[in-house]
Design a protein around this motif. Structure first.
Motif, PDB file in Angstrom:
ATOM      1  N   ILE A   1     -42.481  -4.248  -2.986  1.00  0.00           N
ATOM      2  CA  ILE A   1     -42.943  -5.268  -3.733  1.00  0.00           C
ATOM      3  C   ILE A   1     -44.478  -5.368  -3.750  1.00  0.00           C
ATOM      4  N   GLY A   2     -44.998  -5.624  -2.487  1.00  0.00           N
ATOM      5  CA  GLY A   2     -46.517  -5.790  -2.480  1.00  0.00           C
ATOM      6  C   GLY A   2     -47.266  -4.698  -2.510  1.00  0.00           C
TER       7      GLY A   2
ATOM      8  N   THR B   1     -59.000  -5.381 -10.536  1.00  0.00           N
ATOM      9  CA  THR B   1     -58.728  -5.013  -9.179  1.00  0.00           C
ATOM     10  C   THR B   1     -58.449  -6.278  -8.374  1.00  0.00           C
ATOM     11  N   ILE B   2     -59.323  -7.331  -8.647  1.00  0.00           N
ATOM     12  CA  ILE B   2     -59.481  -8.295  -7.689  1.00  0.00           C
ATOM     13  C   ILE B   2     -58.231  -9.227  -8.133  1.00  0.00           C
ATOM     14  N   VAL B   3     -58.011  -9.519  -9.318  1.00  0.00           N
ATOM     15  CA  VAL B   3     -56.879 -10.163  -9.700  1.00  0.00           C
ATOM     16  C   VAL B   3     -55.589  -9.671  -9.101  1.00  0.00           C
ATOM     17  N   SER B   4     -55.383  -8.221  -9.489  1.00  0.00           N
ATOM     18  CA  SER B   4     -54.151  -7.678  -9.061  1.00  0.00           C
ATOM     19  C   SER B   4     -54.318  -7.702  -7.369  1.00  0.00           C
TER      20      SER B   4
ATOM     21  N   SER C   1     -46.643  -2.285 -12.802  1.00  0.00           N
ATOM     22  CA  SER C   1     -46.868  -2.973 -11.588  1.00  0.00           C
ATOM     23  C   SER C   1     -48.104  -3.584 -11.561  1.00  0.00           C
ATOM     24  N   LEU C   2     -49.285  -3.223 -12.576  1.00  0.00           N
ATOM     25  CA  LEU C   2     -50.556  -3.837 -12.714  1.00  0.00           C
ATOM     26  C   LEU C   2     -50.386  -5.090 -13.659  1.00  0.00           C
ATOM     27  N   PHE C   3     -49.294  -4.805 -14.704  1.00  0.00           N
ATOM     28  CA  PHE C   3     -49.021  -6.038 -15.497  1.00  0.00           C
ATOM     29  C   PHE C   3     -48.280  -7.078 -14.658  1.00  0.00           C
TER      30      PHE C   3
ATOM     31  N   TRP D   1     -49.249  -2.577  -5.627  1.00  0.00           N
ATOM     32  CA  TRP D   1     -50.731  -2.659  -5.622  1.00  0.00           C
ATOM     33  C   TRP D   1     -51.293  -1.220  -5.440  1.00  0.00           C
ATOM     34  N   LEU D   2     -50.627  -0.096  -5.007  1.00  0.00           N
ATOM     35  CA  LEU D   2     -50.947   1.129  -5.003  1.00  0.00           C
ATOM     36  C   LEU D   2     -50.757   1.841  -6.249  1.00  0.00           C
ATOM     37  N   ASP D   3     -49.612   1.476  -6.925  1.00  0.00           N
ATOM     38  CA  ASP D   3     -49.581   1.843  -8.200  1.00  0.00           C
ATOM     39  C   ASP D   3     -50.679   1.344  -9.118  1.00  0.00           C
ATOM     40  N   ALA D   4     -50.816   0.158  -9.039  1.00  0.00           N
ATOM     41  CA  ALA D   4     -52.058  -0.158 -10.018  1.00  0.00           C
ATOM     42  C   ALA D   4     -53.323   0.206  -9.602  1.00  0.00           C
ATOM     43  N   LEU D   5     -53.682   0.426  -8.367  1.00  0.00           N
ATOM     44  CA  LEU D   5     -54.862   1.259  -7.907  1.00  0.00           C
ATOM     45  C   LEU D   5     -54.772   2.618  -8.566  1.00  0.00           C
TER      46      LEU D   5
END
Length: 527
Positions: free
Chosen positions: A119-120, A86-89, A449-451, A124-128
């Motif tokens: 993009i931002g 989470t911190i890195v993303s 998105s996370l990748f 990040w919501l997708d990754a979260l």
């Protein structure tokens, strides 16, 4: 006796002697089952055993404590890995937003906002959604789901700290693409307060609280902490990590900053930001403002029932609704949003939210910090959230000066119904529940998105190496662009004109909402 019986006898005599020295004669070991005096040996013959003989197959040791320690260790390791991801993303998202802010924003504010959201924030919501546990969101409403086009205002009750997560996940599922911007409370975060202003405001608030007069009401009739007896010095200091995150959201993602205790000082800056969202009817950079008018977070550390009693006492003095499950809503941010977004005719969404298991109790006391929010979202967040949305045009809202109070009285009845039946009332005209799964909804997008966000920090050394030529290039392009606009007068069109600045728009009528309740209800003007 067989050799096996001899071994058992020796083991039993050892434990018997050891326990007799510690706990007295006749005590038995807590981890060894009671013996069976009559048992059969390995030849199948019944034999007499020693009174303390340990029979075959009957000894067992309990490992519950060891299992709990092992599970706690596994949970800690998984939590640490997910926190690192989470911190890195988040760092990757911040890098993307910062680059867009420095490179794109000097030329086009609306483009920078749109790219930062898509993009931002959206990535990040997708990754979260992939990192956090799944939340099942059940949505019902009287018309279309919130439209991703144009501007809108979402007013919601406060279920618990972190209830914004369910609304952000809902916005992700319906295609709002990171355009939801929640109001930040400056009374808690203290982002732009100098020490002199903070001391002045604290002293004035304390003196006002001591007076306890009904006249102590903020702008537009909003109850202040002093008006309902709140103590500003009882508030916990803001953690550094939370202040840093809020500063980033306010500066680069332009989350509005609301200060109910010093509204006059911060009013101009907030209105300037909100008016910029209405430029060009919000068509190029749609914005959806999320507001929690109750302000429960202002009373962290105070008894919830006492706060509700003071709120109802203030409501009784002001002849406003007295509620059982909600605080009296504050109208400062809501009225400021309506006034600032008037040119874009925003749609107002009345949002009621409740989690599975809600029993009518007040929101729990919460220690506001990034670590506490992480533990809440990972372990204690409801796995099923019900959301009820009702759509209103700006004209309907402005026609009733007590619209917000009436909606809050209606929410109070709906929450009472939900506490009894675990569902909102099925009113006529409301659609049946639509269910969204936060983790599995568009899971392939979440993985990509996370990748992508995890790879962004790897390119920071390259960005630092190219930072000097990039800055010089962008600076010279901005100088030529600004000079061209000044010389040839290609600024943005007048606020009283239409798309290209040629068709005048009447000032007396703000027009119909940008998106109607149904696609065929009325012609879509200025598409």
């Amino acid at each position: 006796d067989t050799p096996t019986d001899t071994i058992h006898l020796q083991v039993s005599m050892f434990w018997s002697k050891k326990l007799s020295n510690n706990t007295g004669k006749g005590a038995s070991h807590p981890l060894i089952s009671p013996p069976d005096n009559n048992h059969r040996n390995h030849n199948g013959n019944e034999s007499r055993s020693h009174p303390n003989l340990l029979p075959e197959g009957r000894a067992h040791v309990r490992f519950e404590q060891d299992d709990s320690v092992f599970l706690a260790l596994v949970d800690f390791v998984v939590d640490a890995i997910l926190a690192g991801v989470t911190i890195v993303s988040a760092f990757g998202m911040a890098t993307v937003v910062l680059c867009l802010y420095l490179i794109v924003r000097p030329f086009s504010v609306s483009m920078a906002r749109r790219l930062s959201a898509q993009i931002g924030a959206s990535s990040w919501l997708d990754a979260l959604a992939l990192i956090m546990p799944n939340v099942q969101i059940k949505l019902t409403g009287d018309s279309d789901i919130p439209s991703p086009v144009g501007t809108s205002i979402l007013v919601s009750n406060h279920m618990m700290d972190g209830d914004w997560f369910a609304i952000l996940m809902l916005g992700r599922c319906v295609g709002l693409r990171g355009t939801i911007k929640a109001f930040l409370r400056n009374e808690i975060l203290n982002l732009n307060q100098s020490s002199e202003r903070s001391l002045t405001r604290t002293s004035s608030t304390s003196s006002t609280r001591m007076m306890r007069s009904p006249s102590h009401v903020a702008v537009n009739g909003s109850p202040t902490r002093a008006a309902i007896g709140g103590a500003s010095n009882g508030r916990h200091p803001t953690p550094v990590d939370l202040s840093f995150a809020a500063k980033f959201l306010h500066t680069f993602l332009e989350f509005p900053l609301l200060n109910g205790e010093d509204y006059i000082t911060d009013r101009e800056h907030m209105f300037q930001l909100l008016r910029s969202f209405a430029d060009n009817d919000g068509a190029t950079a749609p914005v959806h403002l999320l507001l929690f008018p109750e302000g429960w977070s202002l009373y962290n550390g105070e008894n919830r029932k006492d706060v509700l009693a003071r709120s109802n006492e203030f409501a009784k003095r002001e002849r406003r609704p007295q509620l059982k499950h909600l605080l009296l809503p504050r109208t400062t941010g809501f009225n400021a949003s309506l006034d600032s977004l008037r040119e874009s005719s925003p749609v107002v969404y009345d949002v009621t939210i409740a989690g599975r298991g809600y029993d009518g109790s007040l929101p729990p006391i919460f220690d506001l910090s990034i670590v506490s929010l992480w533990n809440l979202l990972r372990r204690n967040y409801p796995r099923e959230v019900h959301v009820r949305i009702k759509r209103y045009s700006m004209e309907e809202v402005l026609a009733d000066s007590s619209w917000l109070d009436k909606k809050w009285a209606e929410k109070d009845r709906e929450l009472h119904h939900f506490a009894r039946h675990q569902s909102f009332p099925a009113d006529r005209g409301f659609a049946r529940y639509r269910t969204f799964e936060s983790r599995t909804h568009s899971v392939e997008t979440s993985v990509v998105s996370l990748f992508r966000l995890m790879l962004v920090p790897c390119f920071i050394p390259v960005l630092l190496l190219l930072s000097i030529p990039i800055v010089w290039t962008v600076t010279w392009i901005w100088i030529f662009y600004s000079s061209f606009k000044i010389v040839f007068g290609t600024g943005r069109p007048n606020a009283n004109t239409g798309d290209g600045g040629t068709t005048p728009r009447p000032d007396s009528n703000p027009g119909t909402p940008f998106v109607p309740a149904t696609p065929f209800a009325s012609p879509m003007l200025n598409w």
